[in-house]
Design an enzyme around this catalytic site. Structure first.
Site, mmCIF file in Angstrom:
data_model
loop_
_atom_site.group_PDB
_atom_site.id
_atom_site.type_symbol
_atom_site.label_atom_id
_atom_site.label_comp_id
_atom_site.label_asym_id
_atom_site.label_seq_id
_atom_site.Cartn_x
_atom_site.Cartn_y
_atom_site.Cartn_z
ATOM 1 C CB THR A 7 -0.933 0.032 1.249
ATOM 2 O OG1 THR A 7 -1.736 1.223 1.190
ATOM 3 C CG2 THR A 7 -0.173 0.017 2.558
ATOM 4 C CD GLU A 36 -6.471 1.652 -5.942
ATOM 5 O OE1 GLU A 36 -7.687 1.887 -5.955
ATOM 6 O OE2 GLU A 36 -5.701 2.112 -5.097
ATOM 7 C CG ASP A 65 -9.985 -1.081 -3.576
ATOM 8 O OD1 ASP A 65 -9.122 -0.194 -3.701
ATOM 9 O OD2 ASP A 65 -11.102 -1.010 -4.123
ATOM 10 N NE ARG A 169 -8.054 0.011 5.592
ATOM 11 C CZ ARG A 169 -8.679 1.199 5.619
ATOM 12 N NH1 ARG A 169 -8.729 1.923 6.723
ATOM 13 N NH2 ARG A 169 -9.237 1.677 4.530
#
Ligand code: IMP
Length: 184
Positions: A7, A36, A65, A169
């Protein structure tokens, strides 16, 4: 054990490190700038990205994502959350909902793990609502306008640990951690 989180988003990496350190797993950040794709689901975006990372990195890694799905906008911006945030930001979203009574929204997170053998997806969802104004200075992205359900503060008004306990998340990361625990 060391795991690679691919990331470029330092906030995401900090949130993940915070949760993983409590579980005794070390996390390494790799900012590979993976492509992406623009797709209709977060799952498609994550699966495309992890296939690219697998080729590039050639070791176990995961990506994540996320997107915010607003009920009264039929799930918009959803998988287009990044583009919409860059274009209109939180003030733009607040404007779109100006005259709307229904402010329900869901934050979704999809983690794609490549463990050398296969790809696994871990999904986390948090329901909540869009605030009437941006509140708080913590976090990133849509945090100042998202209030998780059974709460009256936005993610941006919470510390990282509290956000992790409630967030999309936090939930997908927790499933990822459990996946490794079960395999031990
Ligand atoms: P991506 O997962 O980086 O593609 O994120 C899509 C969009 O949602 C970006 O604009 C992010 O800033 C935003 N976003 C992703 N996760 C969160 C979060 O946990 N809180 C607030 N905004 C987020």
């Amino acid at each position: 054990m060391v795991l690679v989180f691919v990331t470029g988003n330092g906030h995401k990496f900090q949130e993940a490190s915070c949760l993983f350190s409590q579980m005794g797993i070390d996390l390494e950040q790799a900012d590979l700038g993976y492509p992406e794709v623009q797709a209709d689901s977060l799952e498609e975006v994550a699966e495309f990205g992890i296939a690219w990372c697998k080729e590039k990195l050639k070791k176990p890694c995961f990506i994540e994502d996320a997107g915010i799905f607003i009920d009264v906008l039929n799930g918009f911006p959803g998988p287009y959350s990044k583009y919409v945030f860059q274009r209109i930001g939180n003030q733009g979203i607040l404007k779109l909902l100006d005259d709307k009574m229904n402010r329900q929204a869901t934050f979704r997170s999809v983690i794609a793990l490549q463990d050398g053998l296969s790809t696994h997806l871990f999904i986390g969802e948090t329901k909540g609502r869009i605030a009437h104004e941006a509140m708080g200075t913590g976090g990133f992205g849509y945090d100042p306008i998202f209030i998780p359900e059974k709460n009256d503060r936005t993610f941006a008004q919470m510390g990282m640990e509290e956000k992790n306990q409630l967030s999309h998340r936090g939930k997908s990361l927790y499933k990822l951690v459990n996946h490794f625990k079960e395999r031990k």
